[in-house]
Enzyme design. Structure first.
Site, mmCIF file in Angstrom:
data_model
loop_
_atom_site.group_PDB
_atom_site.id
_atom_site.type_symbol
_atom_site.label_atom_id
_atom_site.label_comp_id
_atom_site.label_asym_id
_atom_site.label_seq_id
_atom_site.Cartn_x
_atom_site.Cartn_y
_atom_site.Cartn_z
ATOM 1 N N PHE A 98 -0.041 -31.699 -2.808
ATOM 2 C CA PHE A 98 -1.159 -32.458 -3.366
ATOM 3 C C PHE A 98 -1.682 -31.863 -4.672
ATOM 4 O O PHE A 98 -2.291 -32.562 -5.489
ATOM 5 C CB PHE A 98 -2.297 -32.551 -2.330
ATOM 6 C CG PHE A 98 -3.220 -31.359 -2.266
ATOM 7 C CD1 PHE A 98 -4.502 -31.432 -2.783
ATOM 8 C CD2 PHE A 98 -2.818 -30.173 -1.663
ATOM 9 C CE1 PHE A 98 -5.368 -30.350 -2.711
ATOM 10 C CE2 PHE A 98 -3.670 -29.099 -1.579
ATOM 11 C CZ PHE A 98 -4.949 -29.177 -2.113
ATOM 12 N N LYS A 99 -1.420 -30.594 -4.897
ATOM 13 C CA LYS A 99 -1.948 -29.956 -6.106
ATOM 14 C C LYS A 99 -1.294 -30.495 -7.370
ATOM 15 O O LYS A 99 -1.832 -30.348 -8.466
ATOM 16 C CB LYS A 99 -1.796 -28.446 -5.983
ATOM 17 C CG LYS A 99 -2.698 -27.922 -4.866
ATOM 18 C CD LYS A 99 -2.489 -26.473 -4.502
ATOM 19 C CE LYS A 99 -3.383 -26.132 -3.310
ATOM 20 N NZ LYS A 99 -3.294 -24.732 -2.902
ATOM 21 N N ASP A 100 -0.139 -31.157 -7.211
ATOM 22 C CA ASP A 100 0.481 -31.809 -8.374
ATOM 23 C C ASP A 100 -0.448 -32.856 -8.976
ATOM 24 O O ASP A 100 -0.421 -33.091 -10.189
ATOM 25 C CB ASP A 100 1.787 -32.500 -7.961
ATOM 26 C CG ASP A 100 2.880 -31.517 -7.576
ATOM 27 O OD1 ASP A 100 2.856 -30.374 -8.054
ATOM 28 O OD2 ASP A 100 3.771 -31.903 -6.790
ATOM 29 N N THR A 141 -0.105 -23.828 -5.042
ATOM 30 C CA THR A 141 -0.769 -23.859 -6.344
ATOM 31 C C THR A 141 0.144 -23.347 -7.449
ATOM 32 O O THR A 141 0.211 -23.921 -8.539
ATOM 33 C CB THR A 141 -2.063 -23.019 -6.318
ATOM 34 O OG1 THR A 141 -2.958 -23.564 -5.361
ATOM 35 C CG2 THR A 141 -2.738 -23.012 -7.678
#
Length: 480
Positions: free
Chosen positions: A112-114, A145
């Site tokens: 999800f950090k993309d 991350t």
């Protein structure tokens, strides 16, 4: 829109100033001086927007047009999402027993950090190109991350990125996603310590204001406000996908379940709630349960040690974004937050004031899950849906399975839908799948990592990690 430190000891900065900062000079974290409030008409108008369009609308509230014109902002965000595999960028899977999974992992690194880092990377380039400036990015990672941050800036001529990963605490795939990036501006360090331990040299370098200023040091951890800002869109999109109807008065509620490590994502949820989004927030953690204890008992205190779990990216004992949440709930009382965080930094123990704990427990529900719980949720989801969960998403699914799949809102006697945020693809966590007796489904891009060249620098236990980093950063800066 201006930004202030949660501890009140730093002059206000604009979005550009917050973007290029790590911790504020006083040790606090930057937050918007005011949180915009959205009315019913705005929510109804936004309800039909795509995820990228929601990101544009939200970012425009926090980035003034005189700093980044709206057309330019739209172009940056469009560019940020070009490499995402799903046509909608994020996707909601509606499974049996009311289990709604919002897949936030369709970016390059399957995490999800993309989403937030791809946008943040574009914002950085916008300002750096305008000012012909070079920055050094310093990132600590518990798993995802680091690779997302690397992908957001790899190959950029005016950025060097230094990533510390905790050797042995990431999965093999997570580590390879970092060490296989062979670019002149990417510097990966494999440290023999856990996630909290690798944060210490990073904090030390940012606390050295002269060094940080001289070398244009900045962070892409969720310390960085830009990441929190983009993540607010997760909650609006989840709400609009799951809300029964926006024609009722009051607007319907949606419960959103958030796997939590450093607390950046749940902070974004608290801001969305503050903006007027009618959501009930549940923060879910693994056996490293400091946030759960804080919500339930006001006990923001470290355990004796970090426990290694299947949900490794959440193996964190010091969730630094809790400071932002407490600041928000205290009515922006920076004096109180400064006092509380200084007390915590000295003793690593903090009992929240009664009033602040009450506000926190009214804002968030919480749950913790053991490895056994995680495995059980992964198995059940597969058996009922033939759907593979990563262990972090399984923490949220465990909460769902352990609670009634909907509950009654007494004011209008209807069930409230629930949405579980899924932070990573199951493909990144083969060992956890095997422990659950499941068969991993590995995309070819991930399989290819095992045969690629790797590069990293070892940081042994007992070395002065901060000093090693200083030397590397100074060497890179000299080339400019």
């Amino acid at each position: 829109m201006e930004y202030v430190s949660t501890r009140g000891g730093t002059r206000v900065v604009d979005f550009e100033g917050a973007l290029f900062s790590g911790y504020a000079p006083d040790g606090g974290l930057f937050m918007p001086q005011r949180i915009p409030s959205l009315d019913r008409d705005t929510l109804q108008r936004w309800s039909s927007l795509s995820y990228p369009e929601l990101v544009k609308e939200l970012c425009s509230l926090f980035i003034p047009a005189e700093l980044v014109p709206r057309n330019a902002l739209n172009e940056l965000i469009d560019r940020a999402f070009i490499r995402f595999r799903h046509k909608n960028v994020v996707h909601l899977s509606r499974l049996k027993d009311g289990l709604n999974i919002l897949e936030l992992w369709h970016g390059v690194t399957y995490a999800f950090k993309d989403l937030s880092l791809s946008c943040t990377g574009q914002f950085l380039q916008y300002f750096l190109e305008k000012k012909q400036k070079h920055v050094n990015i310093l990132v600590g990672t518990s798993g995802d991350t680091g690779s997302s941050a690397i992908e957001s800036v790899r190959g950029q001529k005016n950025v060097d990125i230094f990533v510390l990963l905790p050797k042995g605490f990431c999965t093999q795939i997570q580590e390879l996603q970092m060490t296989t990036v062979i670019e002149d501006n990417v510097h990966v360090f494999a440290a023999h310590g856990n996630s909290d331990e690798i944060d210490e040299p990073i904090k030390e370098l940012f606390a050295d204001v002269d060094f940080a200023g001289k070398h244009n040091l900045m962070s892409l951890n969720s310390v960085n406000w830009s990441r929190i800002m983009v993540q607010i869109a997760h909650y609006f999109y989840a709400y609009f996908q799951c809300a029964t109807s926006l024609d009722t008065t009051p607007l319907p509620m949606v419960e959103i379940v958030v796997p939590t490590g450093g607390g950046g994502n749940i902070t974004a949820g608290c801001i969305a709630q503050k903006m007027g989004l009618p959501v009930r927030l549940i923060t879910v953690v693994n056996s490293n349960d400091i946030i759960h204890r804080t919500v339930q008992h006001g006990d923001f205190s470290l355990a004796e040690s970090v426990k290694a779990t299947l949900a490794s990216a959440m193996d964190i004992q010091e969730p630094y974004n809790v400071e932002r949440i407490l600041w928000l709930l205290s009515g922006s009382d920076s004096c109180l937050i400064k006092t509380l965080m200084e007390q915590f930094n000295i003793s690593k123990r903090l009992k929240l004031p009664e009033d602040l704990h009450r506000k926190l427990s009214e804002t968030l529900g919480s749950c913790s899950a053991s490895d056994q719980d995680i495995v059980g949720a992964m198995r059940r989801c597969w058996e009922e849906n033939q759907y593979l969960l990563c262990p972090h998403s399984a923490v949220a699914a465990h909460y769902h399975y352990s609670q009634p799949h909907s509950f009654l809102c007494l004011s209008f006697l209807s069930s409230i839908p629930r949405c579980c945020l899924a932070p990573a693809s199951a493909a990144k966590f083969q060992d956890a799948l095997l422990q659950a007796g499941l068969v991993p489904q590995i995309p070819p891009e991930i399989t290819a990592l095992t045969s690629m060249e790797t590069r990293s620098t070892r940081l042994e236990w007992g070395w002065d990690w901060a000093q090693v980093l200083r030397g590397q950063i100074e060497a890179v800066t000299q080339q400019w």
